[in-house]
Scaffold this motif. Structure first.
Motif, PDB file in Angstrom:
ATOM      1  N   ALA A  83      27.271  57.538  29.150  1.00 51.60           N
ATOM      2  CA  ALA A  83      27.132  58.598  30.143  1.00 51.60           C
ATOM      3  C   ALA A  83      25.773  59.262  29.955  1.00 51.60           C
ATOM      4  O   ALA A  83      25.476  59.772  28.878  1.00 51.60           O
ATOM      5  CB  ALA A  83      28.241  59.634  30.007  1.00 51.60           C
ATOM      6  N   THR A  84      24.946  59.237  30.981  1.00 57.39           N
ATOM      7  CA  THR A  84      23.667  59.944  30.943  1.00 57.39           C
ATOM      8  C   THR A  84      23.784  61.348  31.515  1.00 57.39           C
ATOM      9  O   THR A  84      22.929  62.186  31.278  1.00 57.39           O
ATOM     10  CB  THR A  84      22.600  59.162  31.723  1.00 57.39           C
ATOM     11  N   ASP A  85      24.854  61.605  32.270  1.00 54.98           N
ATOM     12  CA  ASP A  85      25.137  62.922  32.837  1.00 54.98           C
ATOM     13  C   ASP A  85      26.644  63.131  32.784  1.00 54.98           C
ATOM     14  O   ASP A  85      27.356  62.869  33.749  1.00 54.98           O
ATOM     15  CB  ASP A  85      24.635  62.999  34.287  1.00 54.98           C
ATOM     16  N   PRO A  86      27.170  63.583  31.645  1.00 55.17           N
ATOM     17  CA  PRO A  86      28.624  63.661  31.470  1.00 55.17           C
ATOM     18  C   PRO A  86      29.357  64.470  32.539  1.00 55.17           C
ATOM     19  O   PRO A  86      30.518  64.192  32.831  1.00 55.17           O
ATOM     20  CB  PRO A  86      28.788  64.303  30.090  1.00 55.17           C
ATOM     21  N   LEU A  87      28.703  65.468  33.123  1.00 52.83           N
ATOM     22  CA  LEU A  87      29.375  66.345  34.078  1.00 52.83           C
ATOM     23  C   LEU A  87      29.096  65.960  35.532  1.00 52.83           C
ATOM     24  O   LEU A  87      29.292  66.781  36.438  1.00 52.83           O
ATOM     25  CB  LEU A  87      28.965  67.800  33.829  1.00 52.83           C
ATOM     26  N   ALA A  88      28.693  64.733  35.760  1.00 45.72           N
ATOM     27  CA  ALA A  88      28.529  64.276  37.139  1.00 45.72           C
ATOM     28  C   ALA A  88      29.856  64.403  37.881  1.00 45.72           C
ATOM     29  O   ALA A  88      30.899  63.974  37.374  1.00 45.72           O
ATOM     30  CB  ALA A  88      28.050  62.828  37.157  1.00 45.72           C
ATOM     31  N   PRO A  89      29.864  65.013  39.074  1.00 45.01           N
ATOM     32  CA  PRO A  89      31.131  65.309  39.756  1.00 45.01           C
ATOM     33  C   PRO A  89      31.976  64.091  40.089  1.00 45.01           C
ATOM     34  O   PRO A  89      33.200  64.216  40.212  1.00 45.01           O
ATOM     35  CB  PRO A  89      30.667  66.020  41.046  1.00 45.01           C
ATOM     36  N   ASP A  90      31.359  62.924  40.233  1.00 49.57           N
ATOM     37  CA  ASP A  90      32.148  61.732  40.562  1.00 49.57           C
ATOM     38  C   ASP A  90      32.868  61.138  39.357  1.00 49.57           C
ATOM     39  O   ASP A  90      33.586  60.143  39.480  1.00 49.57           O
ATOM     40  CB  ASP A  90      31.282  60.671  41.236  1.00 49.57           C
ATOM     41  N   GLY A  91      32.693  61.732  38.181  1.00 52.69           N
ATOM     42  CA  GLY A  91      33.377  61.272  36.984  1.00 52.69           C
ATOM     43  C   GLY A  91      32.774  60.048  36.340  1.00 52.69           C
ATOM     44  O   GLY A  91      33.304  59.561  35.331  1.00 52.69           O
TER      45      GLY A  91
ATOM     46  N   GLY B  37      26.965  59.766  35.508  1.00 56.22           N
ATOM     47  CA  GLY B  37      25.575  59.530  35.862  1.00 56.22           C
ATOM     48  C   GLY B  37      25.114  58.099  35.687  1.00 56.22           C
ATOM     49  O   GLY B  37      23.914  57.808  35.798  1.00 56.22           O
ATOM     50  N   MET B  38      26.043  57.185  35.428  1.00 58.34           N
ATOM     51  CA  MET B  38      25.680  55.799  35.168  1.00 58.34           C
ATOM     52  C   MET B  38      25.451  55.026  36.462  1.00 58.34           C
ATOM     53  O   MET B  38      26.087  55.299  37.488  1.00 58.34           O
ATOM     54  CB  MET B  38      26.781  55.123  34.354  1.00 58.34           C
ATOM     55  N   PRO B  39      24.572  54.036  36.425  1.00 58.86           N
ATOM     56  CA  PRO B  39      24.347  53.203  37.606  1.00 58.86           C
ATOM     57  C   PRO B  39      25.553  52.308  37.877  1.00 58.86           C
ATOM     58  O   PRO B  39      26.327  52.000  36.969  1.00 58.86           O
ATOM     59  CB  PRO B  39      23.124  52.375  37.224  1.00 58.86           C
ATOM     60  N   ASN B  40      25.691  51.896  39.109  1.00 59.22           N
ATOM     61  CA  ASN B  40      26.818  51.049  39.513  1.00 59.22           C
ATOM     62  C   ASN B  40      26.526  49.583  39.190  1.00 59.22           C
ATOM     63  O   ASN B  40      26.367  48.735  40.073  1.00 59.22           O
ATOM     64  CB  ASN B  40      27.095  51.228  41.003  1.00 59.22           C
TER      65      ASN B  40
ATOM     66  N   ARG C  82      38.438  61.583  34.778  1.00 58.31           N
ATOM     67  CA  ARG C  82      37.271  61.078  34.044  1.00 58.31           C
ATOM     68  C   ARG C  82      36.316  62.203  33.684  1.00 58.31           C
ATOM     69  O   ARG C  82      35.781  62.251  32.569  1.00 58.31           O
ATOM     70  CB  ARG C  82      36.558  60.028  34.891  1.00 58.31           C
ATOM     71  N   LEU C  83      36.079  63.108  34.623  1.00 56.25           N
ATOM     72  CA  LEU C  83      35.177  64.229  34.362  1.00 56.25           C
ATOM     73  C   LEU C  83      35.720  65.122  33.254  1.00 56.25           C
ATOM     74  O   LEU C  83      34.975  65.546  32.358  1.00 56.25           O
ATOM     75  CB  LEU C  83      34.976  65.027  35.648  1.00 56.25           C
ATOM     76  N   ARG C  84      37.014  65.411  33.287  1.00 55.28           N
ATOM     77  CA  ARG C  84      37.592  66.283  32.264  1.00 55.28           C
ATOM     78  C   ARG C  84      37.489  65.631  30.881  1.00 55.28           C
ATOM     79  O   ARG C  84      37.141  66.299  29.890  1.00 55.28           O
ATOM     80  CB  ARG C  84      39.053  66.593  32.616  1.00 55.28           C
ATOM     81  N   HIS C  85      37.786  64.351  30.790  1.00 55.41           N
ATOM     82  CA  HIS C  85      37.637  63.661  29.508  1.00 55.41           C
ATOM     83  C   HIS C  85      36.184  63.686  29.045  1.00 55.41           C
ATOM     84  O   HIS C  85      35.903  63.874  27.853  1.00 55.41           O
ATOM     85  CB  HIS C  85      38.123  62.217  29.632  1.00 55.41           C
ATOM     86  N   ALA C  86      35.255  63.489  29.967  1.00 53.09           N
ATOM     87  CA  ALA C  86      33.847  63.459  29.588  1.00 53.09           C
ATOM     88  C   ALA C  86      33.391  64.808  29.042  1.00 53.09           C
ATOM     89  O   ALA C  86      32.639  64.868  28.055  1.00 53.09           O
ATOM     90  CB  ALA C  86      32.991  63.058  30.790  1.00 53.09           C
ATOM     91  N   GLN C  87      33.843  65.901  29.656  1.00 53.06           N
ATOM     92  CA  GLN C  87      33.441  67.205  29.137  1.00 53.06           C
ATOM     93  C   GLN C  87      33.984  67.416  27.727  1.00 53.06           C
ATOM     94  O   GLN C  87      33.288  67.964  26.857  1.00 53.06           O
ATOM     95  CB  GLN C  87      33.906  68.331  30.056  1.00 53.06           C
ATOM     96  N   HIS C  88      35.202  66.993  27.469  1.00 49.91           N
ATOM     97  CA  HIS C  88      35.747  67.090  26.114  1.00 49.91           C
ATOM     98  C   HIS C  88      34.943  66.228  25.146  1.00 49.91           C
ATOM     99  O   HIS C  88      34.554  66.681  24.059  1.00 49.91           O
ATOM    100  CB  HIS C  88      37.205  66.649  26.109  1.00 49.91           C
ATOM    101  N   LYS C  89      34.699  64.982  25.523  1.00 55.37           N
ATOM    102  CA  LYS C  89      34.010  64.074  24.612  1.00 55.37           C
ATOM    103  C   LYS C  89      32.580  64.509  24.328  1.00 55.37           C
ATOM    104  O   LYS C  89      32.007  64.145  23.290  1.00 55.37           O
ATOM    105  CB  LYS C  89      34.002  62.660  25.213  1.00 55.37           C
ATOM    106  N   ALA C  90      31.969  65.294  25.233  1.00 52.59           N
ATOM    107  CA  ALA C  90      30.607  65.768  24.996  1.00 52.59           C
ATOM    108  C   ALA C  90      30.557  66.901  23.994  1.00 52.59           C
ATOM    109  O   ALA C  90      29.463  67.276  23.538  1.00 52.59           O
ATOM    110  CB  ALA C  90      29.974  66.208  26.322  1.00 52.59           C
TER     111      ALA C  90
END
Length: 513
Positions: A58-66, A69-72, A209-217
């Motif tokens: 994750a380059t942007d953990p709080l990106a709203p799409d969960g 910030g990673m490329p597709n 996904r977003l909630r998990h990412a905020q915790h993991k950060a």
């Protein structure tokens, strides 16, 4: 000895092969990734031959799409396993592909390792090196000689406090950490949060996904993941407050698609094996971890297969006139899981059988005075299920210790074969961990604590602060320290031992240490 510096400094000089495969060369020609390891590293599910290594890019953990910030596009990720923290003795290496359809998570499922051994691991992506983690394999089943240093906790609501308990638990450098539910909370914003939470209520895959990412950060959580392997089970807030089987608490968006999204995000963000990969709204989470001849840790799922709550259909407190909770056909585990657990206890040859699960098991009258009030969310709402498990522990002569989360406070007590029978003897011990943050700072003792303990004499201990439980499990005894954190509304509070006990094989009693 591993410390924060060596864990969180990934180090240089990985010494990976200079010539990468064609997918990696193609990726290098695209926009390069920077700071892709913001969610840290983790390991889990140790057995005598292997362990799972995990990371999520994750380059942007709080990106709203969960999606962090990673490329597709798929991203090649290389990994190393070494027997020393400086990575001068690399014993395994390889590569996995982090795919956008799994939120660029990576699960490396290793086998063929030495039993009872300490290892260090790290990842690399497009020239960037991850923080290092420490892990270990379990001793060979049936072998003697190594104790189990196990810590466990539950209930980490990001909004209500700082994750200091994770840091204090990591400082103990346990062999294994068990998390017993509510790793995230699905709620939207509170009125008076300690910390700001990203996103609203989790309703879809992006939200979870977003909630998990905020915790993991969070750096305290990253430290706890990096210091030892984890085993995890969920409770209700990992999906939705108060869910029971296929029934949600509220008639919000269709529940099974929501549950499928929560299960998918849970798998992506935990160091689980392929056996725990979800199939839509289904995921088999119950399993046994074996630690030499010392202990078997049976991990339960008390949410996915349970009958609906007794008498009200909703979680809460019911009186002793609630006859439905005594129905012999009611189950909190489901028939298949219950039969599996009975079989595990029957075949067990370890000194201790630890049962990691989510909700209060021993009987608890929560109403002061002559009236009785029981939680229908815990095992008091499924009395026949509890009695069948208690009988399996007693009839197979197991040293059963139940490890429990959920209630945001420390408790310890005894489980009887039948709590409704005054002559029934204890068959096991229950150790209930408090929360990491949920319910705020708390107090050591509340005004009604003494009354509750007096009316529930099989309950021997209470502390209302946040924290975790630390144990040392050997063939001779199980030593237990309830670790409490002075406050969570401010960071870096100290931890102290609010209660200590010793449990001896053959005697389901809590002896003061």
């Amino acid at each position: 000895m591993i410390n924060r510096r060596t864990l969180l400094a990934g180090g240089a000089g990985l010494g990976l092969a200079a010539a990468l495969g064609s997918p990696a060369r193609a990726a290098a020609r695209r926009t390069p990734l920077t700071d892709a390891f913001q969610l840290g590293v983790a390991s889990g599910e140790p057995d005598a031959q292997g362990v799972v290594l995990w990371t999520r890019l994750a380059t942007d953990p709080l990106a709203p799409d969960g999606l962090g910030g990673m490329p597709n596009r798929p991203v090649p990720v290389q990994w190393q396993l070494a027997t020393d923290e400086r990575f001068t003795k690399i014993v395994r290496r390889g590569a996995e592909t982090a795919r956008p359809e799994e939120a660029h998570s990576v699960h490396v499922e290793l086998d063929g390792l030495d039993p009872g051994a300490e290892y260090f691991y790290r990842f690399r992506v497009e020239g960037e090196i991850s923080p290092a983690g420490r892990t270990r394999t379990a001793p060979e089943p049936g072998t003697r000689g190594r104790d189990l240093n196990l810590s466990f906790t539950s209930c980490a609501d990001y909004q209500t406090g700082w994750f200091t308990a994770y840091r204090r638990m990591a400082e103990d450098e346990p062999d294994l950490i068990a998390f017993l539910g509510d790793y995230i909370y699905e709620y939207g914003d509170y009125k008076y949060p300690v910390r700001d939470q990203a996103g609203g209520e989790c309703l879809d895959l992006a939200g979870y996904r977003l909630r998990h990412a905020q915790h993991k950060a969070d750096p305290e959580l990253q430290l706890a993941h990096a210091v030892a392997p984890w085993v995890v089970v969920w409770d209700d807030h990992d999906i939705e407050n108060g869910w029971a089987g296929d029934v949600p608490e509220q008639p919000d968006p269709p529940f099974l698609p929501r549950r499928a999204a929560a299960f998918q995000a849970y798998y992506e963000n935990m160091p689980l094996r392929r056996a725990q990969r979800p199939d839509g709204p289904s995921l088999r989470l119950y399993r046994t971890l074996r630690w030499g001849s010392v202990a078997n840790l049976h991990l339960l799922d008390t949410r996915q297969y349970r009958d609906l709550y007794a008498c009200t259909g909703r979680s809460g407190t019911v009186g002793e006139d609630c006859a439905e909770r005594l129905d012999p056909n009611r189950t909190i585990l489901g028939d298949e899981q219950e039969a599996w657990l009975t079989g595990e206890l029957r075949e067990s040859r370890a000194t201790w059988d630890l049962i990691g699960q989510q909700v209060f098991m021993m009987e608890m009258d929560w109403t002061n005075g002559p009236a009785k009030g029981y939680s229908n969310e815990g095992w008091d709402g499924y009395v026949a299920s509890r009695n069948r498990l208690a009988a399996a522990i007693a009839d197979n002569r197991r040293n059963g210790v139940v490890l429990t989360g959920d209630v945001h406070s420390h408790w310890a007590g005894q489980i009887k074969r039948d709590h409704r029978d005054p002559e029934s003897k204890p068959v096991g011990v229950e150790l209930v961990t408090t929360s990491v943050t949920s319910a705020g700072d708390g107090l050591d003792e509340y005004p009604d604590t003494k009354t509750l303990l007096a009316e529930n004499p099989h309950v021997k201990f209470f502390n209302g602060r946040r924290g975790y439980v630390r144990t040392v499990v050997s063939e001779r005894e199980m030593r237990v320290d309830f670790r409490s954190v002075g406050r969570v509304t401010e960071p870096y509070a100290r931890a102290y031992t609010s209660g200590s006990f010793v449990i001896e094989p053959g005697d389901p009693a809590l002896n003061p240490a």
